[in-house]
Design a protein around this motif. Structure first.
Motif, PDB file in Angstrom:
ATOM      1  N   LYS A 192       0.842  -1.185   0.000  1.00 48.55           N
ATOM      2  CA  LYS A 192       0.000   0.000   0.000  1.00 48.55           C
ATOM      3  C   LYS A 192       0.874   1.230   0.000  1.00 48.55           C
ATOM      4  CE  LYS A 192      -4.363   1.226   2.079  1.00 48.55           C
ATOM      5  NZ  LYS A 192      -5.192   1.275   3.298  1.00 48.55           N
ATOM      6  N   GLN A 233      -3.418   3.700  -1.653  1.00 50.89           N
ATOM      7  CA  GLN A 233      -3.851   2.720  -2.655  1.00 50.89           C
ATOM      8  C   GLN A 233      -3.115   1.407  -2.490  1.00 50.89           C
ATOM      9  OE1 GLN A 233      -5.942   3.557  -5.653  1.00 50.89           O
ATOM     10  NE2 GLN A 233      -6.502   5.010  -4.073  1.00 50.89           N
ATOM     11  N   TRP A 234      -3.776   0.336  -2.868  1.00 51.87           N
ATOM     12  CA  TRP A 234      -3.102  -0.956  -2.943  1.00 51.87           C
ATOM     13  C   TRP A 234      -2.492  -1.129  -4.322  1.00 51.87           C
ATOM     14  CZ3 TRP A 234      -1.771  -4.024   0.880  1.00 51.87           C
ATOM     15  CH2 TRP A 234      -2.462  -3.895   2.102  1.00 51.87           C
ATOM     16  N   SER A 537      -6.677  -0.819  -6.262  1.00 55.70           N
ATOM     17  CA  SER A 537      -7.755  -0.362  -5.375  1.00 55.70           C
ATOM     18  C   SER A 537      -8.871   0.330  -6.147  1.00 55.70           C
ATOM     19  CB  SER A 537      -7.201   0.629  -4.358  1.00 55.70           C
ATOM     20  OG  SER A 537      -6.538  -0.030  -3.320  1.00 55.70           O
ATOM     21  N   ARG A 538     -10.068  -0.028  -5.825  1.00 55.13           N
ATOM     22  CA  ARG A 538     -11.231   0.651  -6.390  1.00 55.13           C
ATOM     23  C   ARG A 538     -12.192   0.967  -5.243  1.00 55.13           C
ATOM     24  NH1 ARG A 538      -8.008   0.519  -9.565  1.00 55.13           N
ATOM     25  NH2 ARG A 538      -8.051  -0.114 -11.742  1.00 55.13           N
ATOM     26  N   GLN A 539     -12.729   2.160  -5.255  1.00 52.31           N
ATOM     27  CA  GLN A 539     -13.634   2.547  -4.170  1.00 52.31           C
ATOM     28  C   GLN A 539     -15.067   2.265  -4.605  1.00 52.31           C
ATOM     29  OE1 GLN A 539     -10.953   4.496  -5.207  1.00 52.31           O
ATOM     30  NE2 GLN A 539      -9.853   3.488  -3.561  1.00 52.31           N
ATOM     31  N   ILE A 546     -10.831  -6.475  -0.681  1.00 48.48           N
ATOM     32  CA  ILE A 546      -9.424  -6.715  -0.375  1.00 48.48           C
ATOM     33  C   ILE A 546      -9.340  -7.226   1.064  1.00 48.48           C
ATOM     34  CG2 ILE A 546      -7.205  -5.574  -0.009  1.00 48.48           C
ATOM     35  CD1 ILE A 546      -7.878  -3.830  -2.469  1.00 48.48           C
ATOM     36  N   SER A 580     -16.645   5.052  -0.741  1.00 45.77           N
ATOM     37  CA  SER A 580     -16.931   3.696  -1.195  1.00 45.77           C
ATOM     38  C   SER A 580     -18.146   3.137  -0.455  1.00 45.77           C
ATOM     39  CB  SER A 580     -15.708   2.828  -0.913  1.00 45.77           C
ATOM     40  OG  SER A 580     -16.079   1.484  -0.838  1.00 45.77           O
ATOM     41  N   GLU A 603     -10.772  -3.240   5.524  1.00 42.72           N
ATOM     42  CA  GLU A 603     -10.463  -2.507   4.278  1.00 42.72           C
ATOM     43  C   GLU A 603     -11.727  -2.442   3.428  1.00 42.72           C
ATOM     44  OE1 GLU A 603      -7.422  -1.163   2.523  1.00 42.72           O
ATOM     45  OE2 GLU A 603      -9.259  -0.465   1.544  1.00 42.72           O
ATOM     46  N   ASP A 605     -11.740  -1.046   0.199  1.00 44.74           N
ATOM     47  CA  ASP A 605     -11.490  -1.036  -1.241  1.00 44.74           C
ATOM     48  C   ASP A 605     -11.767  -2.411  -1.834  1.00 44.74           C
ATOM     49  OD1 ASP A 605     -10.710   1.558  -1.118  1.00 44.74           O
ATOM     50  OD2 ASP A 605      -8.580   1.208  -1.525  1.00 44.74           O
ATOM     51  N   THR A 606     -12.159  -2.391  -3.080  1.00 41.50           N
ATOM     52  CA  THR A 606     -12.292  -3.650  -3.821  1.00 41.50           C
ATOM     53  C   THR A 606     -11.254  -3.665  -4.938  1.00 41.50           C
ATOM     54  OG1 THR A 606     -14.025  -2.634  -5.142  1.00 41.50           O
ATOM     55  CG2 THR A 606     -14.721  -4.040  -3.317  1.00 41.50           C
ATOM     56  N   MET A 607     -11.114  -4.831  -5.554  1.00 43.66           N
ATOM     57  CA  MET A 607     -10.049  -4.987  -6.544  1.00 43.66           C
ATOM     58  C   MET A 607     -10.509  -4.633  -7.960  1.00 43.66           C
ATOM     59  SD  MET A 607      -8.357  -8.638  -5.502  1.00 43.66           S
ATOM     60  CE  MET A 607      -8.184  -9.121  -3.778  1.00 43.66           C
TER      61      MET A 607
END
Length: 956
Positions: A192, A233-234, A537-539, A546, A580, A603, A605-607
């Motif tokens: 991250k 961000q990841w 990372s996507r919000q 994740i 998100s 967490e 965030d999604t991928m």
RNA sequence: GCCCGGGUGGCGGAAUGGCAGACGCUGAGGACUUAAAAUCCUCCGGGGAUUUUUCCUCAUGUGGGUUCGACUCCCACCCCGGGCACCA
């Protein structure tokens, strides 16, 4: 007697294929049933799950995956790119799947154990956006689309092993995304960091660099400009594999299109060069008047000595042309370079510089401008010391230097770099020449050994006033010994005005100077890549969560494997705005720390969905495995993919990530290979009116409506016939009518003859059906009909086997489906021309010819072929029949027509038996009146003879 | 600017060193039909000669080259499409 009714025929055979489990793979490993035993894909609301309905079809052949039934066939894995189920299937999809299906069917007929699966790239923004708009759940929208899309696929008779269907939005799939993520986290591949990211205001999410297109626009919303934001961000460390990703492209040569390899190479962007540290001169030294010191490589700056307490800042630059360093007339920093603020602090022009800096930072966000923007920059008021000659060079800030690439700082060498030249011209920096094209020139230039006077050679850029930071400005006596270049010389040549290095060829100078820089401690050889790490990372809600937890006490804690999958909450609050959706769901976010049991936060965030598609083709090998992403033994059997087929649009992203993922899996010990895809084929687009079909242009032709009108087989045939598969295809309603007419013509032809042919043949040989199939497998030797063949029979059989030869080649090698179809059309035309067949062609021969037509069409128009096969009296389905063997004996010509040229122009033709010798051909040719006329009174100089092809008599 | 593709009849395309335009579409004509559709058959790159059969000639973006022979191979250029683009 009836008409060709595609809808009836197609439904009939699709049902039968399914009952007989024709497209299921055979067991790759001995022992257990492979796919059946496991659970079907879950949580499909309406659609029956795959794998259920064929449990005990009446009359089904032995289950392919039955215990102990390990196949002896060679494997073949053919795959079309995973579709995003956006609702309706259009012609672009249809073309993609048709090409793949022909390949799969041909390979099955050729005796391969074929894996040909299909699944769904089911996560992603459109589902979420549609859900917001229609107030439904993304899963509902997605699964409805999948059901619709799948129905259409089935309608076209594509030969998928539906038992292996996967959907990436199912926990059974995405838990393995999470599993992989944790493995990468353990190895430092996942990490991250806070970073400036591309933010699409329409998507309300972060985009990968690759998703920013056209110099600053969202790849989905091409009218929406991307903004910059700083967020944690990841990332996945794709850069850890830069060298391998580049190197292994060599393995793909020959199997992948050259241009895809070129695009990937370009994207990875390897540069071999040197990092060099320029010390920053103190402000006092600057004030002294900037007389450069000339003690060679002893870098101690007098100013620095005078103020021993002053910190010695160093600026790190990267260059691929260290040989030009004597020509550096400035150091240029990116506006966002962290040193800029400190450098300008305390300078007389600080206020102005700060103002300018703000301007430049703002404008650099608008990436749209960057490509076209005019060079801009300002002098910081400070100098750095060139470690090679101790010369002071001004430090500038320039809008064309990117913080993200290299070190975010460059040395500007105007005489030998286009971009630096432009900058120098605009700001009046000197343009000292240090590389010459010619050797003689260099000898001249290198005579002056005292490097300290190098600036005497410097010349102002044409028409420019000395800039404040230009050292030449402090030397009024500077005169132009070297002519001012009109253009930068960017090629390799010979070093001049470069101290010890003058006279060296550029290659050698680079080597020597790099080594010296390392030895002296002010430089380091370095290879840098354009490739960046992959921000995943996507919000957003509709993606893989994740699997990480943040605990106040233990910090970041990975979710333990036993707790996977981290499920998406069932009922999210989707607004499409702000934070998100997962972050605002207390049930999801609030969790106990796996370590200490204390309160923690999940967490949210999604991928990126490219994660899903980076390894999905491994899951097809073992789609229901619930203790690993797949069984390595199965992957070892099926991989690499023998043929992957998809659009050129995925030439970089999807394929690069897939290659990366494979290497990570290799390092995890899951696979032994480094490249997942042996062969790649990129098919052309389907266009209408010269442009790609798209909803926004309103020129989409749906696959469904075409199947309604003409049937699936006509659609398949048309897309194969209208253009070679790698080229773009212009949709034409007239041409599809042509395909439809042809299939009707074939149908009528078979219908006219089948009854008589089969009835009469039964008398001759009532075991024909079985025997024919048998014979096909054994190769040449058409069953000799009793009695000598008639002339007409010989001609028909010859044409048929010649066609078979060409069609076989077109299927196996070049994929010229359009010319394969043209050949079959010719054969059909020949059969029509031979009407009435009863007149001189015995039923067995009629049947053989008609069967060959049927078999050759089978991979392309499978439903019609099955129907014709049945009409021709066969009880077993066409799927049980192997590709026919070419009978070279029958295909051989009785006689050949040889064109006779005189001086390269055709003047006559002679008909000869095949293999006729030159003498005989010449004898016959010279007897020909037309030829003789052109030979009269001339001397024969040379005779060119190509057996069975051509005779060329050269005269003068 | 750099890197890939591509340029052949009215159209999609075929031919990868050996008869340019296979096959299909469009168009024209004929057969069948009361008629139409469907179907079947014939013709269909330009120019010229010939009453016809047929023959000559030009022609694969442009200009050169290699070769007995070039759509095909080589060099230069033009045009179209795509990708990348201040990448140090």
């Amino acid at each position: 007697m009836g008409d060709y009714k595609p809808q009836e025929i197609e439904a009939k055979w699709q049902k039968r294929w399914e009952e007989h489990r024709v497209f299921e793979t055979e067991a790759e490993l001995g022992g257990t049933a492979e796919v059946e035993k496991s659970k079907p894909a879950p949580s499909k609301p309406e659609d029956a799950a795959p794998g259920e309905k064929k449990a005990q079809a009446p009359g089904a052949k032995t289950a392919p995956g039955a215990p102990g039934g390990k196949t002896k066939k060679p494997k073949y894995y053919v795959l079309e790119m995973l579709p995003y189920p956006s609702g309706t299937m259009h012609m672009g999809h249809m073309r993609n799947y048709t090409i793949g299906d022909v390949v799969a069917r041909v390979k099955r007929m050729r005796g391969f154990n074929v894996l040909h699966p299909m699944g769904w790239d089911a996560f992603g923004l459109p589902a979420e956006n549609a859900a917001i708009k229609n107030k439904t759940h993304p899963r509902t929208w997605t699964n409805n689309n999948i059901a619709e899309f799948q129905r259409t696929l089935r309608r076209f008779g594509f030969s998928y092993d539906w038992r292996r269907e996967i959907s990436t939005c199912e926990p059974e799939y995405y838990r393995w995304n999470q599993w992989f993520f944790l493995r990468m986290l353990e190895r430092g591949i996942a990490y991250k960091k806070k970073s400036r990211v591309n933010w699409c205001p329409k998507c309300c999410t972060v985009l990968a660099n690759e998703q920013v297109v056209n110099g600053g626009y969202c790849w989905r919303h091409e009218d929406t400009r991307v903004e910059a934001r700083e967020i944690e961000q990841w990332f996945l460390k794709t850069t850890a594999y830069s060298e391998q990703l580049l190197e292994d492209l060599k393995q793909l040569e020959g199997g992948w299109p050259d241009r895809v390899i070129a695009m990937q190479r370009n994207w990875i962007g390897k540069s071999i060069g040197v990092k060099v540290w320029f010390e920053v001169a103190s402000q006092e030294s600057t004030a002294e008047g900037g007389q450069p010191k000339s003690e060679g490589k002893n870098l101690e700056d007098p100013g620095a000595k005078a103020a021993p307490g002053a910190s010695k800042e160093k600026i790190e630059i990267f260059t691929t042309r260290i040989d030009t360093i004597y020509g550096a007339s400035a150091i240029v920093l990116a506006p966002t370079h962290p040193l800029v603020g400190r450098l300008i602090a305390g300078t007389p022009g600080q206020a102005a510089a700060e103002k300018k800096l703000v301007e430049m930072k703002v404008s650099s966000v608008k990436t749209e401008d960057i490509a076209t923007a005019e060079k801009d920059g300002f002098f910081t008021g400070r100098y750095a010391v060139n470690p090679f000659n101790g010369e002071k060079v001004p430090i500038w800030v320039g809008n064309f230097v990117l913080l993200e690439y290299g070190t975010g700082a460059i040395m500007a060498v105007p005489a030998h770099d286009e971009r630096d030249f432009e900058f120098a011209v605009k700001f009046g920096l000197p343009v000292p020449v240090v590389v010459s094209k010619e050797k003689s020139f260099s000898a001249e230039g290198s005579e002056k050994e005292h490097r300290g006077h190098g600036e005497e050679k410097k010349t102002q850029a044409p028409g420019a006033k000395p800039a404040p930071g230009a050292p030449g400005g402090g030397n009024p006596s500077a005169q132009a010994e070297v002519p001012v270049p009109q253009r930068p010389f960017t090629e390799y040549g010979v070093s001049v005005n470069s101290g010890l290095y003058s006279g060296l060829k550029s290659e050698d100078a680079i080597e020597r100077m790099a080594s010296d820089a390392e030895a002296e401690g002010f430089g380091k050889k370095e290879t840098i890549f354009r490739l960046r790490d992959w921000g995943i990372s996507r919000q957003r809600y509709w993606g893989t969560p994740i699997p990480v937890i943040y605990c106040a006490k233990d910090g970041m804690v990975p979710v333990p494997d036993k707790d996977l999958p981290v499920l998406l909450p069932a009922n999210p609050l989707l607004t499409g705005e702000g934070e998100s959706p997962l972050a605002t769901d207390p049930e999801f976010v609030n969790v106990k720390c796996p370590n200490c049991g204390g309160p923690a936060r999940r967490e949210s965030d999604t991928m990126d969905t490219f994660v899903d598609s980076s390894w999905y083709f491994y899951r097809y090998c073992d789609p229901r495995n619930d203790h690993a992403p797949f069984d390595p033994a199965k992957a070892a059997y099926w991989f690499p993919i023998d043929q992957y087929i998809g659009g050129i649009t995925h030439a970089i992203l999807h394929l690069l990530y897939s290659r990366f993922w494979c290497k990570v899996m290799r390092d995890l010990g899951l696979v032994a290979h480094s490249e997942p895809i042996a062969r790649l084929f990129t098919q052309g687009m389907v266009q209408k009116g010269g442009v790609a079909m798209s909803k926004s242009r309103g020129n989409v032709v749906g696959a469904e409506e075409m199947a309604d009108k003409y049937g699936a087989d006509t659609g398949r045939l048309y897309t194969l016939f209208a253009a070679p598969p790698e080229k773009d295809l212009e949709w034409s309603e007239e041409s599809i009518e042509g395909a439809w007419r042809f299939l009707n013509r074939v149908y009528r032809m078979v219908e006219k003859h089948w009854e008589k042919a089969t009835a009469e043949e039964k008398r001759e040989d009532n075991a024909e059906s079985a025997e024919f199939a048998e014979r096909k497998l054994q190769g040449p030797g058409a069953k000799a009909a009793p009695g000598a063949p008639t002339q007409k029979e010989r001609e028909l059989l010859r044409k048929a086997h010649q066609t078979l030869r060409r069609v076989t080649q077109d299927f196996e090698g070049r994929w010229h489906f359009n010319s394969a179809i043209a050949q079959i059309m010719e054969l059909v035309n020949a059969i029509y021309a031979a009407e009435p067949l009863e007149d001189g062609v015995r039923p067995a021969v009629q049947k053989e010819v008609l069967e060959l037509v049927t078999l050759m069409l089978a991979p392309m128009t499978p439903h019609l072929a099955e129907e014709l096969w049945e009409m021709l009296g066969h009880k077993d389905g066409l799927w049980t029949v192997a590709w026919p063997a070419i009978n070279e004996e029958l295909a051989k010509e009785d006689e050949v027509e040889i064109p006779v040229q005189v001086n390269g122009k055709v003047r006559g033709r002679v008909t000869m038996p095949p293999g006729a010798a030159q003498d005989e051909v010449v004898k016959r040719a010279t007897a020909d009146a037309g030829v003789a006329g052109h030979l009269a009174g001339k001397t024969v100089r040379k005779v060119i003879f190509v057996q069975d092809k051509l005779l060329n008599i050269v005269v003068s």
